[in-house]
Design an enzyme around this catalytic site. Structure first.
Site, PDB file in Angstrom:
ATOM      1  N   GLN A  92       1.126  -1.312   0.021  1.00  0.00           N
ATOM      2  CA  GLN A  92      -0.311  -0.125   0.165  1.00  0.00           C
ATOM      3  C   GLN A  92       0.715   1.455  -0.208  1.00  0.00           C
ATOM      4  O   GLN A  92       1.580   1.414   0.836  1.00  0.00           O
ATOM      5  CB  GLN A  92      -1.123   0.245   1.150  1.00  0.00           C
ATOM      6  CG  GLN A  92      -1.482   0.966   1.168  1.00  0.00           C
ATOM      7  CD  GLN A  92      -2.789   0.774   2.394  1.00  0.00           C
ATOM      8  OE1 GLN A  92      -2.702   0.046   3.148  1.00  0.00           O
ATOM      9  NE2 GLN A  92      -3.861   2.062   2.558  1.00  0.00           N
ATOM     10  N   THR A  93       0.351   1.695  -1.001  1.00  0.00           N
ATOM     11  CA  THR A  93       1.482   3.350  -1.249  1.00  0.00           C
ATOM     12  C   THR A  93       0.594   4.954  -0.837  1.00  0.00           C
ATOM     13  O   THR A  93       1.290   5.289  -0.553  1.00  0.00           O
ATOM     14  CB  THR A  93       2.292   3.379  -1.853  1.00  0.00           C
ATOM     15  OG1 THR A  93       1.138   3.329  -2.954  1.00  0.00           O
ATOM     16  CG2 THR A  93       2.977   2.458  -2.336  1.00  0.00           C
ATOM     17  N   VAL A  94      -0.626   4.606  -0.969  1.00  0.00           N
ATOM     18  CA  VAL A  94      -1.148   5.816  -0.212  1.00  0.00           C
ATOM     19  C   VAL A  94      -2.294   5.062   1.023  1.00  0.00           C
ATOM     20  O   VAL A  94      -3.105   4.277   0.538  1.00  0.00           O
ATOM     21  CB  VAL A  94      -2.598   5.840  -1.434  1.00  0.00           C
ATOM     22  CG1 VAL A  94      -2.710   7.026  -1.078  1.00  0.00           C
ATOM     23  CG2 VAL A  94      -1.173   6.731  -2.736  1.00  0.00           C
ATOM     24  N   HIS A  98      -8.497   2.648  -0.311  1.00  0.00           N
ATOM     25  CA  HIS A  98      -9.292   2.457  -2.433  1.00  0.00           C
ATOM     26  C   HIS A  98      -9.101   1.131  -2.971  1.00  0.00           C
ATOM     27  O   HIS A  98      -8.397   0.387  -2.504  1.00  0.00           O
ATOM     28  CB  HIS A  98      -7.792   3.209  -3.140  1.00  0.00           C
ATOM     29  CG  HIS A  98      -6.915   2.997  -2.841  1.00  0.00           C
ATOM     30  ND1 HIS A  98      -5.580   3.406  -1.664  1.00  0.00           N
ATOM     31  CD2 HIS A  98      -5.511   2.630  -4.371  1.00  0.00           C
ATOM     32  CE1 HIS A  98      -4.739   3.142  -1.895  1.00  0.00           C
ATOM     33  NE2 HIS A  98      -4.623   2.880  -3.734  1.00  0.00           N
ATOM     34  N   HIS A 100      -9.264  -1.436  -6.062  1.00  0.00           N
ATOM     35  CA  HIS A 100      -9.216  -1.171  -7.430  1.00  0.00           C
ATOM     36  C   HIS A 100      -9.859  -2.263  -8.189  1.00  0.00           C
ATOM     37  O   HIS A 100     -10.414  -3.309  -7.567  1.00  0.00           O
ATOM     38  CB  HIS A 100      -7.765  -1.821  -7.884  1.00  0.00           C
ATOM     39  CG  HIS A 100      -5.995  -1.179  -6.915  1.00  0.00           C
ATOM     40  ND1 HIS A 100      -6.168  -0.238  -8.247  1.00  0.00           N
ATOM     41  CD2 HIS A 100      -5.296  -1.031  -6.134  1.00  0.00           C
ATOM     42  CE1 HIS A 100      -4.952   0.506  -7.476  1.00  0.00           C
ATOM     43  NE2 HIS A 100      -5.439   0.218  -6.315  1.00  0.00           N
TER      44      HIS A 100
END
Length: 128
Positions: A92-94, A98, A100
């Site tokens: 996870q980068t943000v 969210h 997908h």
């Protein structure tokens, strides 16, 4: 960690939103892996799927179906990959949840078997 002040999903332009409900919005991914690749994003800044209330989770489920119906009408995909990354170890980068929704098309991969297992390529082929 992403804070609400620095979060790109807390700063969305209305023009980017293609659908939504009281709790979530849908946008098209800015770096799509397939035609129609979409993101379902809570309006409330939460990092993880596990932080949603039951009401928010149910609203996400409903919006997932609406998004699929829209993508079926617009692009007629043959299938879908649905993905959520939770935590750094899951890439996870943000750190604003969210989901997908990635439409899949016949021939988009030479051999699509294994699906999401390809995050570990050495474990993706399990049918030999």
């Amino acid at each position: 960690m992403t804070t609400a002040r620095s979060c790109p999903f807390c700063q969305l332009a209305a023009a980017d939103i293609v659908a939504g409900n009281a709790f979530h919005v849908v946008i098209r991914d800015r770096f799509p892996v397939s035609l129609g690749h979409s993101l379902l994003i809570p309006k409330r800044h939460v990092a993880s799927l596990f932080e949603l209330t039951a009401e928010e989770f149910n609203a996400l489920h409903e919006l997932l179906h609406i998004t699929k119906q829209q993508l079926d009408t617009q692009h007629q995909p043959a299938g879908y990959n649905i993905g959520v990354n939770v935590g750094e170890a899951a890439r996870q980068t943000v750190f604003h949840l969210h989901v997908h929704v990635m439409p899949r098309y016949v021939g988009d991969q030479e051999d699509p078997r294994g699906g999401v297992r390809w995050i570990f390529p050495e474990k993706a082929v399990y049918w030999d």
